[in-house]
Design a protein around this motif. Structure first.
Motif, short mmCIF file in Angstrom:
data_model
loop_
_atom_site.label_atom_id
_atom_site.label_comp_id
_atom_site.label_asym_id
_atom_site.label_seq_id
_atom_site.Cartn_x
_atom_site.Cartn_y
_atom_site.Cartn_z
N MET A 90 57.81 55.32 -25.82
CA MET A 90 56.93 55.03 -24.70
C MET A 90 55.51 54.75 -25.19
SD MET A 90 58.52 55.01 -21.83
CE MET A 90 60.05 55.54 -21.08
N ILE A 91 54.82 53.87 -24.52
CA ILE A 91 53.44 53.53 -24.88
C ILE A 91 52.50 54.55 -24.23
CG2 ILE A 91 51.62 51.80 -24.68
CD1 ILE A 91 53.81 49.67 -24.56
N ASP A 92 51.63 55.16 -25.02
CA ASP A 92 50.67 56.13 -24.49
C ASP A 92 49.31 55.49 -24.23
OD1 ASP A 92 49.88 58.98 -23.89
OD2 ASP A 92 48.45 58.51 -25.46
N PHE A 93 48.86 54.61 -25.12
CA PHE A 93 47.62 53.89 -24.88
C PHE A 93 47.66 52.56 -25.60
CE2 PHE A 93 46.64 56.18 -28.80
CZ PHE A 93 45.99 55.21 -29.56
N LEU A 94 46.81 51.64 -25.15
CA LEU A 94 46.65 50.34 -25.79
C LEU A 94 45.17 50.10 -26.04
CD1 LEU A 94 49.07 48.09 -23.67
CD2 LEU A 94 49.41 48.81 -26.04
N ARG A 95 44.87 49.52 -27.17
CA ARG A 95 43.48 49.21 -27.49
C ARG A 95 43.38 47.72 -27.81
NH1 ARG A 95 42.76 52.54 -31.54
NH2 ARG A 95 42.04 54.26 -30.24
N GLY A 96 42.53 47.02 -27.07
CA GLY A 96 42.40 45.58 -27.27
C GLY A 96 41.29 45.00 -26.44
N ARG A 97 41.33 43.69 -26.26
CA ARG A 97 40.28 42.96 -25.56
C ARG A 97 40.85 42.32 -24.29
NH1 ARG A 97 38.37 37.68 -26.01
NH2 ARG A 97 39.92 37.30 -27.64
N VAL A 98 40.13 42.45 -23.19
CA VAL A 98 40.55 41.83 -21.94
C VAL A 98 40.34 40.32 -22.03
CG1 VAL A 98 40.12 41.66 -19.46
CG2 VAL A 98 40.05 43.90 -20.58
N VAL A 99 41.43 39.57 -21.88
CA VAL A 99 41.33 38.10 -21.99
C VAL A 99 41.60 37.40 -20.66
CG1 VAL A 99 41.87 38.06 -24.44
CG2 VAL A 99 43.74 37.95 -22.76
N HIS A 100 42.10 38.13 -19.68
CA HIS A 100 42.36 37.51 -18.38
C HIS A 100 42.35 38.60 -17.31
CE1 HIS A 100 43.81 34.51 -15.59
NE2 HIS A 100 44.78 35.34 -15.20
N VAL A 101 41.84 38.26 -16.13
CA VAL A 101 41.73 39.23 -15.04
C VAL A 101 42.30 38.63 -13.75
CG1 VAL A 101 40.18 40.67 -13.66
CG2 VAL A 101 39.65 40.22 -16.06
N GLU A 102 43.13 39.40 -13.09
CA GLU A 102 43.66 39.05 -11.76
C GLU A 102 43.33 40.22 -10.82
OE1 GLU A 102 45.06 36.36 -10.65
OE2 GLU A 102 45.29 35.23 -12.53
N PRO A 103 43.48 40.02 -9.51
CA PRO A 103 43.14 41.09 -8.57
C PRO A 103 43.89 42.40 -8.79
CG PRO A 103 43.33 39.03 -7.39
CD PRO A 103 43.80 38.76 -8.80
N GLU A 104 45.09 42.34 -9.40
CA GLU A 104 45.87 43.56 -9.58
C GLU A 104 46.04 43.99 -11.03
OE1 GLU A 104 49.58 42.90 -7.66
OE2 GLU A 104 48.78 43.30 -5.65
N TYR A 105 45.75 43.11 -11.97
CA TYR A 105 46.01 43.47 -13.36
C TYR A 105 45.08 42.73 -14.30
CZ TYR A 105 48.50 38.99 -13.66
OH TYR A 105 48.83 37.66 -13.64
N VAL A 106 45.06 43.21 -15.55
CA VAL A 106 44.38 42.50 -16.62
C VAL A 106 45.40 42.17 -17.70
CG1 VAL A 106 42.19 43.68 -16.21
CG2 VAL A 106 43.78 44.62 -17.91
N VAL A 107 45.07 41.19 -18.51
CA VAL A 107 45.87 40.90 -19.70
C VAL A 107 45.06 41.39 -20.90
CG1 VAL A 107 46.94 39.15 -21.15
CG2 VAL A 107 47.02 38.94 -18.65
N LEU A 108 45.65 42.31 -21.63
CA LEU A 108 44.97 42.92 -22.78
C LEU A 108 45.55 42.33 -24.06
CD1 LEU A 108 42.80 45.21 -23.07
CD2 LEU A 108 44.70 46.75 -23.60
N ASP A 109 44.68 41.73 -24.86
CA ASP A 109 45.09 41.14 -26.14
C ASP A 109 45.06 42.23 -27.20
OD1 ASP A 109 45.31 39.87 -28.58
OD2 ASP A 109 43.99 38.21 -28.05
N VAL A 110 46.25 42.64 -27.64
CA VAL A 110 46.38 43.66 -28.67
C VAL A 110 47.01 43.00 -29.89
CG1 VAL A 110 47.34 45.90 -29.29
CG2 VAL A 110 46.67 45.45 -26.92
N ARG A 111 46.17 42.66 -30.86
CA ARG A 111 46.65 42.01 -32.09
C ARG A 111 47.49 40.77 -31.78
NH1 ARG A 111 48.15 47.08 -36.15
NH2 ARG A 111 46.07 48.07 -36.07
N ASP A 112 46.92 39.91 -30.93
CA ASP A 112 47.52 38.62 -30.58
C ASP A 112 48.77 38.72 -29.72
OD1 ASP A 112 45.54 37.25 -32.00
OD2 ASP A 112 46.67 37.40 -33.87
N VAL A 113 48.98 39.88 -29.11
CA VAL A 113 50.05 40.03 -28.12
C VAL A 113 49.39 40.37 -26.79
CG1 VAL A 113 52.10 41.33 -27.42
CG2 VAL A 113 51.71 40.82 -29.84
N GLY A 114 49.69 39.61 -25.75
CA GLY A 114 49.08 39.85 -24.44
C GLY A 114 49.92 40.78 -23.59
#
Length: 208
Positions: free
Chosen positions: A1-25
């Motif tokens: 199971m994933i406990d946390f993710l660390r990355g950069r926000v590359v896209h934002v929608e009203p309900e979610y964000v897309v987090l770029d973690v080592r080139d995986v969104g």
């Protein structure tokens, strides 16, 4: 199971964000997506990895307290992930814990997706499981009593008061919130939920 993710926000929608973690969104559903779009720096989201027969979803939070409260809300009959996310978009964990412990139905039923019966179940199921209320704002302020000011009286005991408190918890200053409310108040019909007003305010804040 994933406990946390660390990355950069590359896209934002009203309900979610897309987090770029080592080139995986990663698509991560979060209480206040527009708040996370304010910075291009690396952020860390604490994850609840939700697995269903027909979907695998990630729900992300900026603090361990939010992650923990989200999981506790899922234990309440009638509350699913989307409702729990809406609840956290309108109230900080310590405010929710205090409202539950004080059996404050007025506060709880103003939260998005929470009716009287669900609020009563929250109190019954969680009152003895939350422990001491976390340090933070006094309950009067957390429950929506705004600070004194020109707009305080109009916002008192309203959906905007709850939304404003949640936005303040994200780090927005009073001056920023006053400007956002000034831009929105003439458009408010009176039946908006705290979650709805918060999304509108975040869009206004994001636009500057």
């Amino acid at each position: 199971m994933i406990d946390f993710l660390r990355g950069r926000v590359v896209h934002v929608e009203p309900e979610y964000v897309v987090l770029d973690v080592r080139d995986v969104g990663y698509r991560v559903f979060t209480p206040n997506p527009y708040a996370l779009s304010r910075t291009e720096e690396t952020i860390q989201l604490y994850i609840h990895h939700h697995v269903r027969e027909d979907a695998i979803q990630l729900f992300g939070f900026t603090t361990r307290e939010e992650q923990s409260m989200f999981r506790k809300l899922l234990d309440v009959s009638g509350i699913g992930p989307r409702v729990a996310l809406g609840v956290l978009s309108a109230g900080r964990p310590e405010a929710l814990a205090s409202a539950i412990q004080q059996e404050n139905l007025s506060f709880l039923t103003k939260l998005p997706g929470i009716g009287k019966k669900t609020a009563q179940r929250m109190i019954l199921d969680l009152k003895d499981k939350l422990g001491a209320v976390q340090e933070g704002l006094p309950f009067a302020a957390a429950a929506g009593a705004p600070a004194a000011g020109p707009a305080a009286g109009a916002e008192s005991d309203s959906a905007w008061a709850i939304a404003r408190e949640a936005l303040a918890g994200l780090g927005y200053r009073d001056a920023e919130l006053d400007r956002a409310w000034h831009a929105l108040k003439d458009k408010v019909k009176g039946d908006e939920t705290p979650e709805g007003l918060m999304k509108q305010a975040l869009q206004q804040l994001f636009q500057g």
